[in-house]
Scaffold this motif. Structure first.
Motif, PDB file in Angstrom:
ATOM      1  N   CYS A 136       0.843  -1.188   0.000  1.00 33.79           N
ATOM      2  CA  CYS A 136       0.000   0.000   0.000  1.00 33.79           C
ATOM      3  C   CYS A 136       0.882   1.242   0.000  1.00 33.79           C
ATOM      4  CB  CYS A 136      -0.935   0.005   1.209  1.00 33.79           C
ATOM      5  SG  CYS A 136      -0.073  -0.030   2.811  1.00 33.79           S
ATOM      6  N   LYS A 137       0.256   2.404  -0.192  1.00 37.09           N
ATOM      7  CA  LYS A 137       1.006   3.660  -0.256  1.00 37.09           C
ATOM      8  C   LYS A 137       1.547   4.020   1.125  1.00 37.09           C
ATOM      9  CE  LYS A 137      -0.692   7.108  -2.541  1.00 37.09           C
ATOM     10  NZ  LYS A 137      -1.627   8.148  -3.029  1.00 37.09           N
ATOM     11  N   SER A 138       2.863   4.192   1.210  1.00 35.00           N
ATOM     12  CA  SER A 138       3.482   4.543   2.480  1.00 35.00           C
ATOM     13  C   SER A 138       4.554   5.602   2.223  1.00 35.00           C
ATOM     14  CB  SER A 138       4.105   3.315   3.150  1.00 35.00           C
ATOM     15  OG  SER A 138       5.147   2.793   2.355  1.00 35.00           O
ATOM     16  N   GLN A 139       5.104   6.131   3.290  1.00 37.28           N
ATOM     17  CA  GLN A 139       6.117   7.173   3.146  1.00 37.28           C
ATOM     18  C   GLN A 139       6.963   7.253   4.400  1.00 37.28           C
ATOM     19  OE1 GLN A 139       3.860  10.849   2.769  1.00 37.28           O
ATOM     20  NE2 GLN A 139       3.801  11.145   4.969  1.00 37.28           N
ATOM     21  N   HIS A 140       8.071   7.986   4.297  1.00 39.55           N
ATOM     22  CA  HIS A 140       8.845   8.373   5.459  1.00 39.55           C
ATOM     23  C   HIS A 140       8.168   9.594   6.071  1.00 39.55           C
ATOM     24  CE1 HIS A 140      13.031   6.689   6.190  1.00 39.55           C
ATOM     25  NE2 HIS A 140      12.383   5.783   5.500  1.00 39.55           N
ATOM     26  N   TRP A 141       7.938   9.551   7.384  1.00 41.06           N
ATOM     27  CA  TRP A 141       7.215  10.629   8.050  1.00 41.06           C
ATOM     28  C   TRP A 141       8.188  11.531   8.805  1.00 41.06           C
ATOM     29  CZ3 TRP A 141       1.682  10.951   8.296  1.00 41.06           C
ATOM     30  CH2 TRP A 141       1.028   9.938   7.588  1.00 41.06           C
ATOM     31  N   ASN A 142       8.131  12.833   8.499  1.00 41.20           N
ATOM     32  CA  ASN A 142       8.941  13.780   9.264  1.00 41.20           C
ATOM     33  C   ASN A 142       8.171  14.238  10.503  1.00 41.20           C
ATOM     34  OD1 ASN A 142       7.158  15.920   8.496  1.00 41.20           O
ATOM     35  ND2 ASN A 142       8.313  16.207   6.586  1.00 41.20           N
ATOM     36  N   SER A 143       8.816  15.034  11.335  1.00 41.24           N
ATOM     37  CA  SER A 143       8.214  15.434  12.620  1.00 41.24           C
ATOM     38  C   SER A 143       6.898  16.174  12.442  1.00 41.24           C
ATOM     39  CB  SER A 143       9.200  16.305  13.407  1.00 41.24           C
ATOM     40  OG  SER A 143      10.382  15.586  13.693  1.00 41.24           O
ATOM     41  N   ALA A 144       6.845  17.089  11.466  1.00 42.77           N
ATOM     42  CA  ALA A 144       5.618  17.862  11.249  1.00 42.77           C
ATOM     43  C   ALA A 144       4.475  16.962  10.796  1.00 42.77           C
ATOM     44  CB  ALA A 144       5.880  18.957  10.215  1.00 42.77           C
TER      45      ALA A 144
ATOM     46  N   LEU B 142       8.543  -1.187  19.078  1.00 40.34           N
ATOM     47  CA  LEU B 142       7.748  -0.321  18.211  1.00 40.34           C
ATOM     48  C   LEU B 142       7.296   0.917  18.967  1.00 40.34           C
ATOM     49  CD1 LEU B 142       6.607  -0.575  15.242  1.00 40.34           C
ATOM     50  CD2 LEU B 142       4.468  -1.301  16.296  1.00 40.34           C
ATOM     51  N   GLY B 143       6.825   0.719  20.203  1.00 41.18           N
ATOM     52  CA  GLY B 143       6.379   1.846  21.012  1.00 41.18           C
ATOM     53  C   GLY B 143       7.501   2.811  21.333  1.00 41.18           C
ATOM     54  N   GLN B 144       8.682   2.287  21.651  1.00 41.84           N
ATOM     55  CA  GLN B 144       9.828   3.142  21.934  1.00 41.84           C
ATOM     56  C   GLN B 144      10.184   4.006  20.733  1.00 41.84           C
ATOM     57  OE1 GLN B 144      12.679   0.141  23.301  1.00 41.84           O
ATOM     58  NE2 GLN B 144      12.748   1.168  25.292  1.00 41.84           N
ATOM     59  N   SER B 145      10.132   3.410  19.550  1.00 38.85           N
ATOM     60  CA  SER B 145      10.466   4.165  18.346  1.00 38.85           C
ATOM     61  C   SER B 145       9.457   5.279  18.092  1.00 38.85           C
ATOM     62  CB  SER B 145      10.515   3.222  17.136  1.00 38.85           C
ATOM     63  OG  SER B 145      10.847   3.919  15.961  1.00 38.85           O
ATOM     64  N   ILE B 146       8.168   5.011  18.341  1.00 42.78           N
ATOM     65  CA  ILE B 146       7.140   6.048  18.180  1.00 42.78           C
ATOM     66  C   ILE B 146       7.390   7.191  19.156  1.00 42.78           C
ATOM     67  CG2 ILE B 146       4.684   6.567  18.430  1.00 42.78           C
ATOM     68  CD1 ILE B 146       4.084   3.738  17.483  1.00 42.78           C
ATOM     69  N   ARG B 147       7.673   6.847  20.414  1.00 43.98           N
ATOM     70  CA  ARG B 147       7.920   7.877  21.423  1.00 43.98           C
ATOM     71  C   ARG B 147       9.160   8.700  21.101  1.00 43.98           C
ATOM     72  NH1 ARG B 147       5.128   7.549  26.277  1.00 43.98           N
ATOM     73  NH2 ARG B 147       6.110   9.572  26.627  1.00 43.98           N
ATOM     74  N   ALA B 148      10.151   8.075  20.483  1.00 42.82           N
ATOM     75  CA  ALA B 148      11.363   8.809  20.114  1.00 42.82           C
ATOM     76  C   ALA B 148      11.092   9.818  19.004  1.00 42.82           C
ATOM     77  CB  ALA B 148      12.451   7.832  19.666  1.00 42.82           C
ATOM     78  N   LYS B 149      10.094   9.529  18.165  1.00 48.83           N
ATOM     79  CA  LYS B 149       9.768  10.423  17.061  1.00 48.83           C
ATOM     80  C   LYS B 149       8.789  11.519  17.471  1.00 48.83           C
ATOM     81  CE  LYS B 149      10.305   6.795  13.523  1.00 48.83           C
ATOM     82  NZ  LYS B 149      11.313   7.433  12.677  1.00 48.83           N
TER      83      LYS B 149
END
Length: 573
Positions: free
Chosen positions: A368-376, A398-405
């Motif tokens: 499916c359509k995906s992308q790299h997500w920046n902070s904004a 996975l949760g740690q990576s989300i919190r880091a972003k």
């Protein structure tokens, strides 16, 4: 030599039951090549239509189905004799019968002219050999970027006998380490000892193709036989009332009887499966405080006897990589672009390839359509979203990576008390209890996302008990969706991480994870659950494969998850 095929049956589903056709026939090496030619074009056409791929891709699409193929007539048996209308119990033979019917429907059944009934067979017949099996390109090697590469595997044993039966488990990776690009191949088992591997030609330049045989058919039969049994995996139950403690043996049982035991039920999370312990001498059944995996893992004497009988499977260890690989191919450059992909959503079909790594940090999904997500972009996506995660250490990553972003305002992650390990037995919360705590008021206050996995730590469960656990969880998901129709429930699939090394740890091998993925998609498919497929993403990355994946892989899982949470915010690629 012309092969006369009696019939062909397309079975839809490579991993989750979608997009696979298998053909069973007794053929020679050259005949196998002809058969693969006929079925591959049909399979490719079906997959491209399912994914709405553009016809501009460098893929030959055959409009006609081969004339000498037809559907087996055995299917009428269910209408003539509807055994399962009256009871489904003891119908395990049905899937076996369907497998045989498919095989025999595609045999070249020539007229028998011999008067003598029997003939001399081979003196030796072994398991598939990574040294003697053959690998070759099905089409010519003139491939352009954006097309597909088709590799054929023909299995032979160490005596040179062609294996005319399927069931071996292969994994395939195509890469260019200098360009830092890689992808996994999709394996199709035709059931006759011949396999196809399809790769998406994602880059221009050289590519090295490596194919690994993780398990032989005989090994998988052995593994599944043990997984089908009940109660052979044991745990230690700890009873206490004050300072004194007593330890006893415990088992998980779905089908069985017992006498003079302590049994524990949890209909909400275990359905009909019971946790049964030997009755302690000094304590009551109510004084069970915790349970722990038994260090020896498998204690049942009958299992040990069975393993000795199957010792020939383990006796001749061989390298997993096929000797005729890596194979090299050069992909020509072209102006092709990615095929049009759907927005990320529930119940998406599985394409020929899940995606590819365009460098060491960027994974391009072909699901499916995906992308790299920046902070904004992340802030816009998650600013008003409540994320609730429940699972093991891979979900915690996975949760740690989300919190880091992004510093989420409403975020909870609950480590799974992955039963039966837990500090206080009667207070262990499992998937169903976790889901039932999400109220209608919570969902109405802000968009809610739930992320779980039900894979790791359950590898040692029997197939009946694990399926029971999945259906209990399904019912809790149904209750949640009834309360909260807009909630998004994600199930992260398995990924390779623990290779087979000895008899005590084969339950942790890639086959069990693959099989559990199929069960999860079968149980939860069609009800609006989102499957976060990460197997090919993990196996194709150039870093070392481990249970706790490389940070770069985890970050790309997060980017894929965000593309599912906020699909309309994904920018055009």
């Amino acid at each position: 030599m012309t092969v006369k095929l009696i019939s062909l049956r397309l079975i839809i589903g490579i991993v989750i039951g979608i997009g696979v056709d298998r053909i069973w026939t007794s053929v020679t090496s050259r005949e196998s090549h002809q058969i693969v030619t006929g079925v591959t074009d049909v399979m490719t056409r079906f997959m491209l239509q399912e994914k709405n791929y553009s016809s501009k891709q460098n893929v030959e699409i055959v409009e006609k189905r081969p004339k000498d193929l037809h559907t087996p007539t055995f299917n009428n048996h269910d209408k003539l004799f509807p055994y399962d209308k009256y009871t489904l119990f003891g119908m395990e033979w049905k899937s076996m019968a369907e497998e045989f019917e498919l095989a025999y429907s595609n045999l070249n059944r020539e007229d028998v002219t011999r008067i003598q009934p029997f003939s001399i067979g081979t003196n030796n017949f072994g398991v598939s050999s990574t040294t003697h099996s053959r690998v070759y390109f099905h089409d010519d090697t003139h491939v352009t970027k954006g097309g597909h590469i088709h590799v054929v595997i023909e299995t032979f044993d160490k005596y040179g006998n062609q294996r005319k039966k399927g069931g071996d488990m292969f994994e395939a990776v195509m890469s260019n380490e200098k360009l830092v690009k890689s992808t996994s191949g999709r394996v199709t088992d035709y059931g006759n000892g011949t396999y196809s591997v399809h790769f998406y030609a994602a880059w221009a330049g050289e590519a090295n193709i490596s194919i690994f045989m993780r398990f032989t058919r005989e090994m998988l039969q052995f593994i599944n036989k043990e997984r089908s049994g009940e109660g052979h995996m044991e745990w230690t139950g700890v009873y206490s009332a004050g300072r004194d403690t007593e330890e006893v043996d415990c088992k998980i049982i779905r089908d069985g009887t017992w006498e003079d035991k302590c049994s524990y039920k949890n209909r909400n999370s275990f359905a009909s499966t019971m946790f049964v312990c030997d009755k302690p001498k000094s304590f009551t059944c109510k004084e069970l405080i915790s349970v722990n995996p038994t260090p020896t893992n498998v204690k049942d004497e009958s299992v040990q006897v069975e393993r000795k009988r199957a010792s020939y499977i383990f006796a001749s260890r061989q390298k997993s990589i096929l000797a005729s690989t890596p194979m090299k191919i050069k992909i020509k450059d072209s102006s092709s672009i990615l095929p049009p992909l759907p927005l990320c959503g529930p119940d998406l079909p599985v394409p020929i390839s899940d995606g590819y790594w365009t460098d060491n940090v960027t994974y391009v999904s072909l699901v499916c359509k995906s992308q790299h997500w920046n902070s904004a972009q992340i802030e816009k996506c998650l600013s008003n979203v409540s994320i609730k995660m429940f699972g093991d250490s891979t979900i915690f990553q996975l949760g740690q990576s989300i919190r880091a972003k992004y510093n989420l305002g409403d975020y909870t992650i609950e480590p799974k008390a992955y039963f039966p390990l837990g500090p206080t037995f009667f207070n262990i919360r499992l998937e169903s209890e976790f889901l039932d705590t999400i109220t209608k008021e919570m969902c109405e206050s802000r968009p809610t996302v739930v992320v779980m996995n039900i894979i790791f730590h359950y590898f040692t469960w029997s197939i009946p008990s694990y399926l029971d656990r999945l259906y209990a969880t399904r019912f809790s998901v149904e209750r949640l969706l009834s309360r909260c129709p807009t909630v998004k429930v994600f199930l992260q699939t398995s990924h390779p991480g623990i290779d087979f090394d000895d008899m005590q740890t084969y339950f942790s091998g890639p086959w069990v994870g693959f099989d559990m993925d199929r069960m999860i998609r079968r149980v939860f498919g069609g009800m609006g659950v989102y499957f976060l497929g990460v197997s090919q993403m993990t196996s194709s990355h150039l870093s070392r494969i481990e249970l706790h994946s490389n940070r770069l892989v985890i970050d790309e899982r997060v980017n894929l998850l965000l593309s599912y949470i906020c699909p309309t915010q994904v920018e055009s690629v």
